[in-house]
Design an enzyme around this catalytic site. Structure first.
Site, short mmCIF file in Angstrom:
data_model
loop_
_atom_site.label_atom_id
_atom_site.label_comp_id
_atom_site.label_asym_id
_atom_site.label_seq_id
_atom_site.Cartn_x
_atom_site.Cartn_y
_atom_site.Cartn_z
CG ASP A 24 6.09 -6.10 -3.75
OD1 ASP A 24 7.25 -6.36 -4.12
OD2 ASP A 24 5.85 -5.29 -2.83
N GLY A 27 11.60 -11.07 -4.81
CA GLY A 27 12.91 -11.08 -4.17
C GLY A 27 12.85 -11.85 -2.85
CG HIS A 41 12.83 -10.96 -10.54
ND1 HIS A 41 11.83 -10.25 -9.92
CD2 HIS A 41 14.00 -10.43 -10.08
CE1 HIS A 41 12.36 -9.32 -9.13
NE2 HIS A 41 13.67 -9.41 -9.21
CB SER A 69 8.61 0.92 -11.24
OG SER A 69 9.80 0.94 -10.47
CB THR A 70 10.43 5.17 -13.80
OG1 THR A 70 9.51 5.45 -12.73
CG2 THR A 70 9.69 5.34 -15.10
CG LEU A 135 -6.45 -11.24 -21.06
CD1 LEU A 135 -7.45 -10.74 -20.02
CD2 LEU A 135 -5.52 -12.26 -20.43
NE ARG A 192 5.78 0.62 -0.72
CZ ARG A 192 6.24 -0.35 0.05
NH1 ARG A 192 6.04 -0.31 1.36
NH2 ARG A 192 6.89 -1.37 -0.47
C1 FPP Z 1 8.54 -7.10 -7.50
O1 FPP Z 1 9.18 -7.98 -6.58
C2 FPP Z 1 8.73 -7.59 -8.86
C3 FPP Z 1 9.40 -6.93 -9.84
C4 FPP Z 1 10.02 -5.61 -9.63
C5 FPP Z 1 9.59 -7.53 -11.19
C6 FPP Z 1 8.42 -8.27 -11.78
C7 FPP Z 1 8.86 -8.92 -13.02
C8 FPP Z 1 8.50 -10.15 -13.45
C9 FPP Z 1 7.50 -11.00 -12.75
C10 FPP Z 1 9.14 -10.76 -14.67
C11 FPP Z 1 8.80 -10.16 -16.02
C12 FPP Z 1 7.38 -9.93 -16.29
C13 FPP Z 1 6.59 -10.47 -17.25
C14 FPP Z 1 5.24 -9.91 -17.40
C15 FPP Z 1 6.95 -11.60 -18.14
P1 FPP Z 1 10.44 -7.47 -5.75
O2 FPP Z 1 11.67 -7.86 -6.49
O3 FPP Z 1 10.32 -6.00 -5.48
O4 FPP Z 1 10.28 -8.31 -4.45
P2 FPP Z 1 10.77 -7.94 -2.98
O5 FPP Z 1 9.90 -6.77 -2.54
O6 FPP Z 1 10.49 -9.17 -2.21
O7 FPP Z 1 12.21 -7.58 -3.08
#
Ligand code: FPP
Length: 238
Positions: A24, A27, A41, A69-70, A135, A192
């Site tokens: 997390d 963003g 990301h 996530s969904t 792994l 959470r």
């Molecule tokens: C949460 O941060 C992150 C995500 C919802 C996306 C995670 C995806 C990747 C790291 C890229 C693809 C994955 C792989 C395994 C190659 P957020 O955007 O909710 O952050 P915020 O809470 O600060 O807005």
């Protein structure tokens, strides 16, 4: 700015077999640098590669990450497209080199919305041959814990045609055949579970890191493992 963390010495003979991570804060990492969220990301995907290699080096057997996530479909289309395109890039890389790198990929989630090239890649990478000691990297995509449980319960019931046991339900989860996570880490200072591995987390230990996912480090992972190694797991007993 990332917080400085003190380094700790982990016991490499007692590494958790299964570590799961809610990655997390991508963003916020980008926004705090006046960058588009997609850059967060992008950095997050790089961080995943670094942490997966480190897990492999220290002997973690299963690593599960929450990539999409969904509920994440509710984000702006551009952001959804970026995340899925980073996922696709990783699968392409996996197809080309992960056999040699000895990482076995498993995708956890409802794959129905994925079609065409992405769907083919998802199927293909899961058949790549690896050594026994690979792994196992589980990537949760279009994953929701409640949806997983409902799907598994229906499948187990349909198979048996009557009341089901815990083992029968577990055998129909996306993680069937894998141990439950020993340690679940969430980054970015949020406390959470967000529907992640709802069944499998029953006896997991939790570690919450203040670092945003792109700032996460192998030292912080060591801190999580060190904390895990200094806890007494009682599984409801004394
Ligand atoms: C949460 O941060 C992150 C995500 C919802 C996306 C995670 C995806 C990747 C790291 C890229 C693809 C994955 C792989 C395994 C190659 P957020 O955007 O909710 O952050 P915020 O809470 O600060 O807005």
């Amino acid at each position: 700015m990332p917080k400085q963390t003190q380094s700790v010495a982990i016991d490499r003979s007692r590494i958790p077999a299964h570590i799961a991570i809610i990655m997390d804060g991508n963003g916020r990492w980008a926004t705090s640098r006046l960058l588009p969220r997609s850059m967060g990301h992008r950095e997050g995907a790089k961080k995943f590669r670094e942490i997966a290699s480190y897990c492999q080096e220290i002997g973690v057997k299963h690593l599960t990450v929450y990539a999409f996530s969904t509920e994440n479909w509710k984000r702006p289309k551009e952001e959804v497209d970026t995340i899925l395109s980073l996922f696709r890039d990783y699968l392409i890389e996996a197809k080309e080199e992960l056999g040699q790198r000895n990482i076995r990929i498993r995708i956890l989630g409802d794959l129905a919305p994925f079609e065409g090239e992405l769907r083919d890649l998802i199927e293909e990478v899961q058949t790549i041959n690896c050594r026994e000691d690979a792994l196992i990297a589980n990537i949760a995509v279009n994953y929701g814990g409640r949806a997983e449980l409902v799907t598994a319960a229906n499948a187990a019931f349909a198979k048996k045609g009557g009341p089901i046991t815990e083992e029968e339900l577990a055998a129909c989860l996306y993680t069937a055949g894998q141990p439950d996570p020993d340690l679940i880490i969430r980054t970015s200072g949020e406390y959470r579970i967000s529907g992640f591995l709802l069944w499998q987390c029953s006896y997991s230990e939790f570690f919450f890191s203040d670092l945003l996912w792109p700032d996460f480090t192998t030292e912080e992972l060591d801190r999580a493992i060190f904390s895990f190694q200094n806890r007494k797991r009682r599984y409801g007993g004394v």
